[in-house]
Write a protein that holds these residues in place. Structure first.
Motif, PDB file in Angstrom:
ATOM      1  N   LEU A  16     -27.847  22.364 -66.471  1.00  0.00           N
ATOM      2  CA  LEU A  16     -28.853  22.766 -65.477  1.00  0.00           C
ATOM      3  C   LEU A  16     -30.270  22.748 -66.047  1.00  0.00           C
ATOM      4  O   LEU A  16     -31.178  23.332 -65.465  1.00  0.00           O
ATOM      5  N   SER A  17     -30.467  22.066 -67.171  1.00  0.00           N
ATOM      6  CA  SER A  17     -31.782  22.027 -67.780  1.00  0.00           C
ATOM      7  C   SER A  17     -32.680  20.939 -67.199  1.00  0.00           C
ATOM      8  O   SER A  17     -33.896  20.982 -67.387  1.00  0.00           O
ATOM      9  N   TYR A  18     -32.095  19.971 -66.511  1.00  0.00           N
ATOM     10  CA  TYR A  18     -32.877  18.878 -65.923  1.00  0.00           C
ATOM     11  C   TYR A  18     -32.082  18.298 -64.755  1.00  0.00           C
ATOM     12  O   TYR A  18     -30.860  18.225 -64.804  1.00  0.00           O
ATOM     13  N   GLY A  19     -32.786  17.853 -63.709  1.00  0.00           N
ATOM     14  CA  GLY A  19     -32.121  17.439 -62.483  1.00  0.00           C
ATOM     15  C   GLY A  19     -31.130  16.309 -62.619  1.00  0.00           C
ATOM     16  O   GLY A  19     -30.122  16.251 -61.908  1.00  0.00           O
ATOM     17  N   PHE A  20     -31.397  15.374 -63.536  1.00  0.00           N
ATOM     18  CA  PHE A  20     -30.492  14.229 -63.647  1.00  0.00           C
ATOM     19  C   PHE A  20     -29.111  14.637 -64.149  1.00  0.00           C
ATOM     20  O   PHE A  20     -28.112  13.982 -63.831  1.00  0.00           O
ATOM     21  N   ARG A  21     -29.044  15.715 -64.940  1.00  0.00           N
ATOM     22  CA  ARG A  21     -27.774  16.077 -65.580  1.00  0.00           C
ATOM     23  C   ARG A  21     -26.667  16.413 -64.576  1.00  0.00           C
ATOM     24  O   ARG A  21     -25.617  15.746 -64.559  1.00  0.00           O
ATOM     25  N   PRO A  22     -26.834  17.423 -63.719  1.00  0.00           N
ATOM     26  CA  PRO A  22     -25.727  17.731 -62.807  1.00  0.00           C
ATOM     27  C   PRO A  22     -25.525  16.678 -61.721  1.00  0.00           C
ATOM     28  O   PRO A  22     -24.390  16.388 -61.320  1.00  0.00           O
TER      29      PRO A  22
END
Length: 396
Positions: A16-22
């Motif tokens: 959840l540290s950056y939008g692309f991850r999840p």
């Protein structure tokens, strides 16, 4: 002047540290699962508790489930770079992820909870994303990046129309064309930035000489003609003049692609795949034009799947792989896994378009295309999971 920090102090889960991850992980996992469900659903071997027809459920979950997740992951990562503002992370990002998951569950179970509540839950996600993106672009006074926000609103409108059509008539034709047009428009807009940019960067470093032509009036003309053509196709999909416009758009996109000299960067798969994906945009206009002019010879489904499987499938995987590598500190190089992902999605496109033509082997081709699609997206989900779920590595 103190530079703007790239991230807030954040101690939560890396995912959840950056939008692309999840969103990249969830989109890839759901895309593969959706086709795994769709193939036996199509043959009548299983049923799902959705109020939509099986075909409309498949179309909806690819166009308004998978694609918006990838677009959200991309925009939540790109907008901070465009505006200089801090990215969405932690709790607010988790809310968006939960809204997207709720939409998938609601549409899947819409026969149980009712089509109207399901539509409301599903539409909430795109409304939240559009609001978040618009807020960041406006707050950063980054006005020239409002077009991607407009495309998000087009997705939202198309999704709403899709639900209304399916509820009222059981066939969401206008909503389908709106979703496809929104995705193709976004590739035209964003592809016009990233394809020549990444190609130029690689060529300047590895193969000096001719470089991609910078964005100019010709590109503006291509975007304008493409937008007009898609608008006419949405309203008048079988009109003969629509075919003429599509031929013009196909030629302009092909010329635009040639001006980016992708063949000079063919040694780098991360660059090459972007050109292949954009090539499917031009080809889709041409094949759809042929399906309008000669419907008995060229099925409509062939042109649709050049765009959906070829252009959208390949471009989204190209963006997801490159962005994940770059933003997690990995080396920007396509290893064996990444090359297999690219080969699988391109194979899926070729096989799916071939399956659109009637013949004794159509069902076999369809299942082979489905298997290649599932392989491409699940290989990405599994192979890139460590990078997406763990903290950023030290950059190479």
């Amino acid at each position: 002047m103190t530079p703007i920090p790239r991230l807030r102090a954040y101690a939560g889960p890396a995912i959840l540290s950056y939008g692309f991850r999840p969103f990249f992980f969830a989109a890839a996992a759901w895309s593969g699962l959706g086709i795994l469900i769709w193939l036996p659903l199509l043959s009548g071997d299983i049923g799902v508790p959705t109020a939509m027809s099986p075909l409309d459920w498949h179309i909806h979950e690819m166009l308004y489930g998978y694609v918006p997740a990838v677009v959200t992951g991309f925009l939540l990562t790109a907008i901070p770079n465009w505006t200089g503002r801090l990215p969405l992370q932690g709790g607010p990002l988790a809310v968006l992820v939960a809204a997207w998951i709720a939409g998938r569950i609601a549409v899947f179970d819409s026969a149980l909870i009712g089509p109207l509540p399901a539509a409301a839950i599903d539409l909430l996600f795109l409304a939240l994303v559009a609001a978040a993106a618009a807020r960041e672009v406006i707050a950063g006074r980054n006005w020239h990046n409002l077009p991607p926000v407009a495309v998000l609103l087009l997705f939202l409108a198309g999704n709403a129309i899709f639900h209304v059509e399916d509820f009222s008539s059981g066939a969401a034709e206008l909503g389908t064309r709106l979703g496809i047009a929104a995705a193709v428009s976004l590739i035209t807009l964003i592809g016009g930035r990233v394809v020549p940019s990444f190609t130029r960067n690689w060529l300047a470093r590895e193969n000096p000489g001719r470089l991609p032509v910078p964005f100019g009036r010709f590109d503006m003309a291509v975007v304008g003609v493409s937008t007009l053509t898609l608008a006419v196709w949405i309203a008048l999909p079988t009109w003969r003049p629509t075919a003429a416009l599509m031929i013009l758009a196909a030629l302009l996109h092909a010329i635009r692609l040639a001006r980016w000299v992708g063949w000079r960067a063919s040694r780098d798969w991360l660059v090459l795949v972007l050109h292949v994906a954009y090539g499917f945009v031009a080809l889709g206009f041409a094949v759809l034009a042929a399906s309008i002019a000669w419907p008995a010879a060229v099925p409509l489904s062939a042109g649709i799947h050049v765009w959906t499987v070829g252009a959208i499938g390949t471009m989204t995987l190209a963006i997801m792989t490159r962005a994940t590598l770059g933003h997690t500190g990995q080396s920007l190089a396509a290893g064996p896994l990444t090359r297999t992902v690219y080969a699988a999605v391109v194979a899926a496109a070729i096989l799916r378009v071939a399956a659109a033509f009637p013949g004794s082997g159509a069902q076999t081709l369809l299942h082979l295309a489905g298997a290649a699609w599932i392989a491409a997206f699940w290989l990405f989900a599994v192979g890139y999971a460590p990078a997406l779920w763990r903290p950023r590595a030290a950059a190479h």
